[in-house]
Design an enzyme around this catalytic site. Structure first.
Site, PDB file in Angstrom:
ATOM      1  N   ARG A 127      32.210  38.962  32.706  1.00 37.55           N
ATOM      2  CA  ARG A 127      31.256  37.991  32.182  1.00 37.55           C
ATOM      3  C   ARG A 127      29.878  38.590  32.009  1.00 37.55           C
ATOM      4  NH1 ARG A 127      31.458  33.320  35.869  1.00 37.55           N
ATOM      5  NH2 ARG A 127      33.232  32.880  34.543  1.00 37.55           N
ATOM      6  N   TYR A 128      29.464  39.381  32.997  1.00 39.68           N
ATOM      7  CA  TYR A 128      28.138  40.003  32.931  1.00 39.68           C
ATOM      8  C   TYR A 128      28.283  41.354  32.234  1.00 39.68           C
ATOM      9  CZ  TYR A 128      26.868  36.551  36.501  1.00 39.68           C
ATOM     10  OH  TYR A 128      26.630  35.389  37.184  1.00 39.68           O
ATOM     11  N   ARG A 171      29.156  44.415  34.973  1.00 35.21           N
ATOM     12  CA  ARG A 171      30.014  44.315  36.156  1.00 35.21           C
ATOM     13  C   ARG A 171      31.173  43.355  35.916  1.00 35.21           C
ATOM     14  NH1 ARG A 171      25.313  41.911  36.354  1.00 35.21           N
ATOM     15  NH2 ARG A 171      24.818  40.134  37.679  1.00 35.21           N
ATOM     16  N   CYS A 211      45.814  35.147  51.552  1.00 36.24           N
ATOM     17  CA  CYS A 211      44.660  35.145  52.452  1.00 36.24           C
ATOM     18  C   CYS A 211      45.169  34.896  53.869  1.00 36.24           C
ATOM     19  CB  CYS A 211      43.693  34.024  52.083  1.00 36.24           C
ATOM     20  SG  CYS A 211      43.122  34.107  50.385  1.00 36.24           S
ATOM     21  N   CYS A 237      41.513  28.315  52.839  1.00 36.41           N
ATOM     22  CA  CYS A 237      40.334  27.473  53.031  1.00 36.41           C
ATOM     23  C   CYS A 237      40.455  26.270  52.098  1.00 36.41           C
ATOM     24  CB  CYS A 237      39.062  28.247  52.702  1.00 36.41           C
ATOM     25  SG  CYS A 237      39.015  29.855  53.494  1.00 36.41           S
ATOM     26  N   ARG A 245      39.203  29.157  44.169  1.00 42.69           N
ATOM     27  CA  ARG A 245      40.396  29.609  43.441  1.00 42.69           C
ATOM     28  C   ARG A 245      41.640  28.899  43.954  1.00 42.69           C
ATOM     29  NH1 ARG A 245      38.238  35.134  43.492  1.00 42.69           N
ATOM     30  NH2 ARG A 245      36.471  34.985  42.040  1.00 42.69           N
ATOM     31  N   ASP A 260      31.434  24.709  44.115  1.00 43.21           N
ATOM     32  CA  ASP A 260      31.835  24.576  42.713  1.00 43.21           C
ATOM     33  C   ASP A 260      32.585  23.260  42.496  1.00 43.21           C
ATOM     34  OD1 ASP A 260      30.855  27.103  41.917  1.00 43.21           O
ATOM     35  OD2 ASP A 260      32.623  28.086  42.752  1.00 43.21           O
ATOM     36  N   ASP A 277      26.828  28.304  40.581  1.00 43.90           N
ATOM     37  CA  ASP A 277      27.584  29.038  39.572  1.00 43.90           C
ATOM     38  C   ASP A 277      27.799  28.019  38.451  1.00 43.90           C
ATOM     39  OD1 ASP A 277      28.872  31.217  38.483  1.00 43.90           O
ATOM     40  OD2 ASP A 277      30.018  31.642  40.312  1.00 43.90           O
ATOM     41  N   LYS A 311      25.783  32.781  37.747  1.00 48.68           N
ATOM     42  CA  LYS A 311      25.036  32.270  38.899  1.00 48.68           C
ATOM     43  C   LYS A 311      23.577  32.044  38.530  1.00 48.68           C
ATOM     44  CE  LYS A 311      27.935  34.973  42.000  1.00 48.68           C
ATOM     45  NZ  LYS A 311      28.712  35.609  40.915  1.00 48.68           N
TER      46      LYS A 311
HETATM   47  C1  LIG Z   1      29.514  36.584  41.094  1.00 46.56           C
HETATM   48  C2  LIG Z   1      30.092  37.316  40.009  1.00 46.56           C
HETATM   49  C3  LIG Z   1      29.773  38.657  39.801  1.00 46.56           C
HETATM   50  C4  LIG Z   1      28.813  39.426  40.693  1.00 46.56           C
HETATM   51  O1  LIG Z   1      27.545  38.873  40.650  1.00 46.56           O
HETATM   52  P1  LIG Z   1      26.330  39.519  41.486  1.00 46.56           P
HETATM   53  O2  LIG Z   1      25.240  38.524  41.290  1.00 46.56           O
HETATM   54  O3  LIG Z   1      26.065  40.848  40.876  1.00 46.56           O
HETATM   55  O4  LIG Z   1      26.778  39.635  42.903  1.00 46.56           O
HETATM   56  C5  LIG Z   1      30.334  39.305  38.730  1.00 46.56           C
HETATM   57  N1  LIG Z   1      31.171  38.669  37.877  1.00 46.56           N
HETATM   58  C6  LIG Z   1      31.494  37.360  38.042  1.00 46.56           C
HETATM   59  C7  LIG Z   1      32.393  36.709  37.059  1.00 46.56           C
HETATM   60  C8  LIG Z   1      30.963  36.645  39.106  1.00 46.56           C
HETATM   61  O5  LIG Z   1      31.272  35.359  39.277  1.00 46.56           O
HETATM   62  S1  SF4 Z   2      37.813  31.066  50.203  1.00 44.42           S
HETATM   63 FE1  SF4 Z   2      39.756  31.116  49.021  1.00 44.42          FE
HETATM   64  S2  SF4 Z   2      40.035  33.258  48.466  1.00 44.42           S
HETATM   65 FE2  SF4 Z   2      38.533  33.202  50.152  1.00 44.42          FE
HETATM   66  S3  SF4 Z   2      39.760  33.419  52.043  1.00 44.42           S
HETATM   67 FE3  SF4 Z   2      39.515  31.238  51.684  1.00 44.42          FE
HETATM   68  S4  SF4 Z   2      41.361  30.644  50.535  1.00 44.42           S
HETATM   69 FE4  SF4 Z   2      41.171  32.874  50.379  1.00 44.42          FE
END
Ligand SMILES: *Cc1c(COP(=O)(O)O)cnc(C)c1O
Ligand code: SF4
Length: 353
Positions: free
Chosen positions: A91-92, A95, A104, A108, A113, A271, A308, A315
């Site tokens: 997206r960015y 990165r 996991c 949680c 997700r 979210d 987000d 973010k």
């Molecule tokens: C959070 C996130 C990142 C990393 O963001 P930083 O602000 O650099 O920590 C990169 N890609 C996606 C899609 C994200 O949600």
């Molecule tokens: S927040 Fe979601 S991805 Fe992270 S440890 Fe918990 S269940 Fe797993």
């Protein structure tokens, strides 16, 4: 078998097991479990002091997870729309997020997700290689965040394959892992794992502590091992009703994190994910909490409070109102005690002074 694998194997992972430990409604637990599975490993389970406490709420299903309010979505951040290959969200500009597993050590209840974790189908065969190939081809990517599920649930061999595979790509400068393992299964942070990770510097870990009671002798030891391997540690927590929506609790969490060498990085506003509305707090509450941290505890311990943006906007940081007024002459600023101070908006002299 390694201790951590034994712990995962002994997890509470059925409604029946849960009902044999806590006074919960078996039918309700079954209905929620069908949609979003239960897993609580014996270590994390041992942190629960009583039903309804901040640890319990993070892992024991609540029938409210089945409520649909109308504003939530399965994938509110459009992580899948922003994916060119199944397991990369790019997206960015520089990165990318790289999903490598779906497991996991606990599930949680507030997870962003929820739609993916616990579902083997969310990581199709061959997708790790496809992700690596995508990242090799996209030379603009400098920073890769390995995510999941929880990537540290993979075996040492697979972790070596993923991290080593990324490190072999010349344009990738830094590698990060997002993992709750130091919090939820600290026994997994073995000396052997640290040996693997430290070969691939610059390598960062962002973990996810939500409550001061998660900081125990075991998590302290796990973070010390990682920090001693030269890995900078950050924390990304989620603001959760009934868990940490209180400025005293958050201040204690941030101070304790600094003591175990973890730098608070983000506090996320929850979210808009299906089945998590009961965890959401008001944005006003979040702003109050950040305002209560700034100036009151070490600046090192004050994370960014972010939303987000729904729909994949990324973010966005929220900053409590420190600007009282601002014109060409002067900016008026409010400090952490509420006192107002003026500061000249411009230098006094022209550029050719
Ligand atoms: C959070 C996130 C990142 C990393 O963001 P930083 O602000 O650099 O920590 C990169 N890609 C996606 C899609 C994200 O949600
Ligand atoms: S927040 Fe979601 S991805 Fe992270 S440890 Fe918990 S269940 Fe797993």
């Amino acid at each position: 078998m390694e201790d951590w694998k034994q712990l995962v194997r002994n997890s509470v992972n059925t409604p029946e097991k849960l009902a044999s430990i806590f006074d919960v409604d078996l039918e309700e637990m079954r209905r929620v479990h069908e949609v979003f599975p239960i897993r609580i490993n014996p270590y994390y389970l041992s942190l629960i002091e009583k039903p309804g406490d901040p640890i319990w709420r993070q892992v024991v299903p609540d029938p409210k997870e089945l409520v649909r309010t109308g504003v939530e979505e399965d994938d509110p951040l459009h992580e899948e729309d922003d994916s060119k290959v199944p397991n990369v969200t790019h997206r960015y500009p520089d990165r990318a997020l790289f999903y490598v597993n779906y497991m996991c050590p606990i599930y949680c209840r507030f997870c962003t997700r929820k739609r993916k974790v616990g579902d083997p189908g969310s990581i199709p065969d061959g997708s790790i290689e496809m992700g690596l190939q995508y990242l090799r081809e996209h030379t603009e990517v400098r920073d890769v965040i390995i995510s999941g599920g929880d990537p540290l649930m993979l075996t040492d061999r697979k972790i070596e394959y993923v991290v080593g595979g990324l490190r072999a790509i010349e344009h990738i400068e830094i590698i990060r892992i997002g993992t709750r393992v130091p919090v939820t299964l600290p026994q997994r942070i073995t000396p052997e794992l640290c040996q693997i990770l430290k070969k691939h510097h610059p390598f960062y870990i962002n973990t996810h502590f939500n409550h001061p009671r998660e900081i125990t002798p075991e998590t302290t030891e796990a973070c010390a091992r990682l920090a001693d391997a030269g890995i900078p540690l950050g924390n990304q927590c989620v603001l959760l009703r009934g868990v940490n929506d209180d400025s005293t609790v958050m201040a204690e969490l941030m101070k304790k994190l600094l003591k175990i060498r973890v730098k608070p990085y983000y506090i996320y506003q929850a979210d808009l994910v299906y089945g998590t509305d009961h965890f959401r707090t008001s944005v006003k509450k979040g702003l109050e909490i950040v305002a209560a941290l700034r100036g009151h505890i070490s600046g090192l311990g004050v994370p960014h409070y972010v939303i987000d943006a729904p729909g994949g906007g990324g973010k966005i940081a929220l900053i409590p109102n420190s600007i009282v007024s601002f014109d060409d002459e002067e900016i008026k600023l409010r400090n952490y005690e509420g006192n107002v101070y003026g500061y000249p908006s411009m230098p006094f002299y022209d550029e050719d002074w």
